[in-house]
Write a protein that holds these residues in place. Structure first.
Motif, PDB file in Angstrom:
ATOM      1  N   TRP A 143      35.509  34.302  51.821  1.00  0.00           N
ATOM      2  CA  TRP A 143      35.010  35.299  50.873  1.00  0.00           C
ATOM      3  C   TRP A 143      34.336  34.705  49.644  1.00  0.00           C
ATOM      4  CZ3 TRP A 143      39.809  39.091  50.773  1.00  0.00           C
ATOM      5  CH2 TRP A 143      39.954  39.641  52.066  1.00  0.00           C
ATOM      6  N   ASP A 144      34.821  33.582  49.161  1.00  0.00           N
ATOM      7  CA  ASP A 144      34.246  33.004  47.938  1.00  0.00           C
ATOM      8  C   ASP A 144      32.753  32.684  48.072  1.00  0.00           C
ATOM      9  OD1 ASP A 144      36.665  33.280  46.731  1.00  0.00           O
ATOM     10  OD2 ASP A 144      37.141  31.135  46.619  1.00  0.00           O
ATOM     11  N   PRO A 145      32.301  32.117  49.207  1.00  0.00           N
ATOM     12  CA  PRO A 145      30.858  31.833  49.318  1.00  0.00           C
ATOM     13  C   PRO A 145      29.988  33.079  49.210  1.00  0.00           C
ATOM     14  CG  PRO A 145      32.076  30.583  50.959  1.00  0.00           C
ATOM     15  CD  PRO A 145      33.049  31.560  50.351  1.00  0.00           C
ATOM     16  N   VAL A 146      30.486  34.213  49.664  1.00  0.00           N
ATOM     17  CA  VAL A 146      29.699  35.448  49.572  1.00  0.00           C
ATOM     18  C   VAL A 146      29.613  35.897  48.117  1.00  0.00           C
ATOM     19  CG1 VAL A 146      29.500  37.846  50.329  1.00  0.00           C
ATOM     20  CG2 VAL A 146      30.389  36.105  51.905  1.00  0.00           C
ATOM     21  N   LEU A 147      30.727  35.842  47.406  1.00  0.00           N
ATOM     22  CA  LEU A 147      30.714  36.212  45.991  1.00  0.00           C
ATOM     23  C   LEU A 147      29.847  35.253  45.184  1.00  0.00           C
ATOM     24  CD1 LEU A 147      34.479  37.122  45.573  1.00  0.00           C
ATOM     25  CD2 LEU A 147      32.555  38.708  45.490  1.00  0.00           C
ATOM     26  N   ASP A 148      29.882  33.970  45.563  1.00  0.00           N
ATOM     27  CA  ASP A 148      29.023  32.990  44.881  1.00  0.00           C
ATOM     28  C   ASP A 148      27.548  33.312  45.122  1.00  0.00           C
ATOM     29  OD1 ASP A 148      31.269  31.680  43.992  1.00  0.00           O
ATOM     30  OD2 ASP A 148      31.199  30.113  45.543  1.00  0.00           O
ATOM     31  N   TRP A 149      27.222  33.707  46.352  1.00  0.00           N
ATOM     32  CA  TRP A 149      25.833  34.060  46.672  1.00  0.00           C
ATOM     33  C   TRP A 149      25.394  35.307  45.904  1.00  0.00           C
ATOM     34  CZ3 TRP A 149      24.423  38.672  49.189  1.00  0.00           C
ATOM     35  CH2 TRP A 149      23.049  38.786  49.411  1.00  0.00           C
ATOM     36  N   VAL A 150      26.252  36.310  45.841  1.00  0.00           N
ATOM     37  CA  VAL A 150      25.923  37.542  45.111  1.00  0.00           C
ATOM     38  C   VAL A 150      25.652  37.231  43.643  1.00  0.00           C
ATOM     39  CG1 VAL A 150      26.828  39.758  44.311  1.00  0.00           C
ATOM     40  CG2 VAL A 150      27.151  39.068  46.693  1.00  0.00           C
ATOM     41  N   ARG A 151      26.460  36.338  43.084  1.00  0.00           N
ATOM     42  CA  ARG A 151      26.269  35.974  41.677  1.00  0.00           C
ATOM     43  C   ARG A 151      24.977  35.175  41.477  1.00  0.00           C
ATOM     44  NH1 ARG A 151      30.713  33.721  41.065  1.00  0.00           N
ATOM     45  NH2 ARG A 151      30.104  31.552  41.374  1.00  0.00           N
ATOM     46  N   ALA A 152      24.715  34.208  42.372  1.00  0.00           N
ATOM     47  CA  ALA A 152      23.556  33.336  42.201  1.00  0.00           C
ATOM     48  C   ALA A 152      22.246  34.019  42.574  1.00  0.00           C
ATOM     49  CB  ALA A 152      23.736  32.067  43.041  1.00  0.00           C
ATOM     50  N   ALA A 153      22.255  34.784  43.678  1.00  0.00           N
ATOM     51  CA  ALA A 153      21.009  35.361  44.184  1.00  0.00           C
ATOM     52  C   ALA A 153      20.683  36.703  43.553  1.00  0.00           C
ATOM     53  CB  ALA A 153      21.085  35.507  45.708  1.00  0.00           C
ATOM     54  N   LEU A 154      21.710  37.492  43.261  1.00  0.00           N
ATOM     55  CA  LEU A 154      21.474  38.846  42.764  1.00  0.00           C
ATOM     56  C   LEU A 154      21.873  39.021  41.300  1.00  0.00           C
ATOM     57  CD1 LEU A 154      22.703  40.887  45.875  1.00  0.00           C
ATOM     58  CD2 LEU A 154      20.420  39.986  45.387  1.00  0.00           C
ATOM     59  N   GLY A 155      22.620  38.070  40.763  1.00  0.00           N
ATOM     60  CA  GLY A 155      23.021  38.168  39.365  1.00  0.00           C
ATOM     61  C   GLY A 155      24.142  39.147  39.112  1.00  0.00           C
ATOM     62  N   ALA A 156      25.012  39.346  40.111  1.00  0.00           N
ATOM     63  CA  ALA A 156      26.114  40.301  39.971  1.00  0.00           C
ATOM     64  C   ALA A 156      27.450  39.570  40.093  1.00  0.00           C
ATOM     65  CB  ALA A 156      26.020  41.384  41.045  1.00  0.00           C
ATOM     66  N   ARG A 157      28.300  39.737  39.092  1.00  0.00           N
ATOM     67  CA  ARG A 157      29.622  39.129  39.093  1.00  0.00           C
ATOM     68  C   ARG A 157      30.679  40.185  39.393  1.00  0.00           C
ATOM     69  NH1 ARG A 157      30.021  34.124  36.514  1.00  0.00           N
ATOM     70  NH2 ARG A 157      28.036  33.362  35.650  1.00  0.00           N
ATOM     71  N   PHE A 158      31.701  39.784  40.161  1.00  0.00           N
ATOM     72  CA  PHE A 158      32.759  40.716  40.522  1.00  0.00           C
ATOM     73  C   PHE A 158      34.116  40.150  40.143  1.00  0.00           C
ATOM     74  CE2 PHE A 158      29.280  42.415  42.846  1.00  0.00           C
ATOM     75  CZ  PHE A 158      29.561  43.770  42.976  1.00  0.00           C
ATOM     76  N   ASN A 159      34.990  41.023  39.667  1.00  0.00           N
ATOM     77  CA  ASN A 159      36.340  40.639  39.285  1.00  0.00           C
ATOM     78  C   ASN A 159      37.259  40.673  40.500  1.00  0.00           C
ATOM     79  OD1 ASN A 159      35.565  40.498  36.537  1.00  0.00           O
ATOM     80  ND2 ASN A 159      35.831  42.721  36.327  1.00  0.00           N
ATOM     81  N   LEU A 160      38.230  39.763  40.516  1.00  0.00           N
ATOM     82  CA  LEU A 160      39.178  39.684  41.617  1.00  0.00           C
ATOM     83  C   LEU A 160      40.544  40.190  41.181  1.00  0.00           C
ATOM     84  CD1 LEU A 160      38.339  36.163  43.134  1.00  0.00           C
ATOM     85  CD2 LEU A 160      37.225  38.368  43.531  1.00  0.00           C
ATOM     86  N   ALA A 161      41.307  40.684  42.160  1.00  0.00           N
ATOM     87  CA  ALA A 161      42.660  41.151  41.891  1.00  0.00           C
ATOM     88  C   ALA A 161      43.565  40.691  43.026  1.00  0.00           C
ATOM     89  CB  ALA A 161      42.695  42.671  41.780  1.00  0.00           C
ATOM     90  N   GLU A 162      44.855  40.555  42.735  1.00  0.00           N
ATOM     91  CA  GLU A 162      45.831  40.262  43.763  1.00  0.00           C
ATOM     92  C   GLU A 162      46.495  41.555  44.194  1.00  0.00           C
ATOM     93  OE1 GLU A 162      48.612  37.344  42.481  1.00  0.00           O
ATOM     94  OE2 GLU A 162      47.224  35.676  42.761  1.00  0.00           O
ATOM     95  N   GLY A 163      46.661  41.724  45.494  1.00  0.00           N
ATOM     96  CA  GLY A 163      47.290  42.937  45.999  1.00  0.00           C
ATOM     97  C   GLY A 163      46.326  44.097  46.035  1.00  0.00           C
TER      98      GLY A 163
END
Length: 263
Positions: A143-163
């Motif tokens: 999952w991390d590589p997809v979130l990294d791509w979204v941040r780098a390519a699209l400029g969107a950051r997402f928050n993570l949660a446990e549970g």
């Protein structure tokens, strides 16, 4: 809108959003006999139409079944050609998706776009396990590589949660993805992205596939990290296996349609 997109053809042949239940209903419903000899793709003003014995196919809503690329129309023609004694819509996932796009999404693409964004707000990739360590590591790896791509390519950051405790996502990130989707207003493309999103629980995975960042198998595996972990430790029943196979068939049909439409 999700109810409309689940089974737009709704009628008697596609009467339940669950693929196993739908197949069970289908088996009880008499299927129409194959009434044609040849399925072909014919170019015209509306794009590339699918013809059966020289007659154009229409959607359940009576729209001409015409697609913008010859390759996309060929996918539908191939499904018609693969039918044997009867015509079984359950085995024609591209046709069902195209019908949904032409009869439903085309009428209100903004509603479909907004529904995809609602998935972004609770995306699968943002909800992480707090253990065991093996599962945590597997989630991070897929999952991390997809979130990294979204941040780098699209400029969107997402928050993570446990549970499963809800975590609020930045409005700016949702807006960025909304602007990205607004550049893809074609009903067929939106319908395919929406279907992949609903089948995986992740709009971010769907967008990564649509952009060519992930291939279909990688995305499908990423979407089932938690489920596969449970299967490895507790096993799986036959109905769950059948349901997953049918969902994967629909997912792959959406990917094939996107590829046939071109990036």
């Amino acid at each position: 809108m999700r109810d409309i997109l689940s089974d737009l053809e709704a009628g008697r042949q596609l009467s339940d959003p669950d693929p196993v239940r739908r197949a069970q209903i289908q088996m009880k419903t008499p299927l129409p006999k194959r009434f044609y000899e040849q399925a072909a793709v014919v170019p015209g003003e509306g794009g590339f139409a699918v013809h059966l014995d020289g007659r154009p196919v229409r959607t359940p809503g009576k729209a001409l079944l015409a697609l913008p690329s010859e390759a996309a129309a060929a996918l539908v023609a191939e499904e018609f050609g693969a039918q044997e004694d009867v015509v079984d819509p359950v085995t024609m996932p591209v046709l069902r998706l195209v019908n949904t796009a032409l009869d439903g999404v085309a009428a209100d693409p903004q509603a479909v776009l907004e529904d995809i964004l609602r998935f972004c707000a609770t995306d699968l990739l943002c909800y992480r396990a707090d253990g065991p360590e093996g599962l945590v590591d597997r989630q991070n790896r897929h999952w991390d590589p997809v979130l990294d791509w979204v941040r780098a390519a699209l400029g969107a950051r997402f928050n993570l949660a446990e549970g499963v405790i809800h975590v609020e996502q930045p409005r700016e990130s949702i807006a960025v993805l909304g602007a990205h989707l607004a550049q893809r207003p074609q009903p067929l493309r939106l319908a395919a992205i929406h279907l992949m999103t609903s089948l995986t629980g992740s709009a971010l995975l769907a967008l990564a596939v649509e952009r060519g960042e992930l291939d279909a198998e990688e995305a499908w595996q990423a979407a089932h990290v938690d489920e596969d972990w449970q299967i490895e430790h507790w096993g799986q029943d036959s109905e769950a296996i059948a349901r997953r196979a049918m969902r994967k068939r629909d997912f792959m049909a959406a990917v094939r349609l996107l590829e046939a439409l071109g990036r």
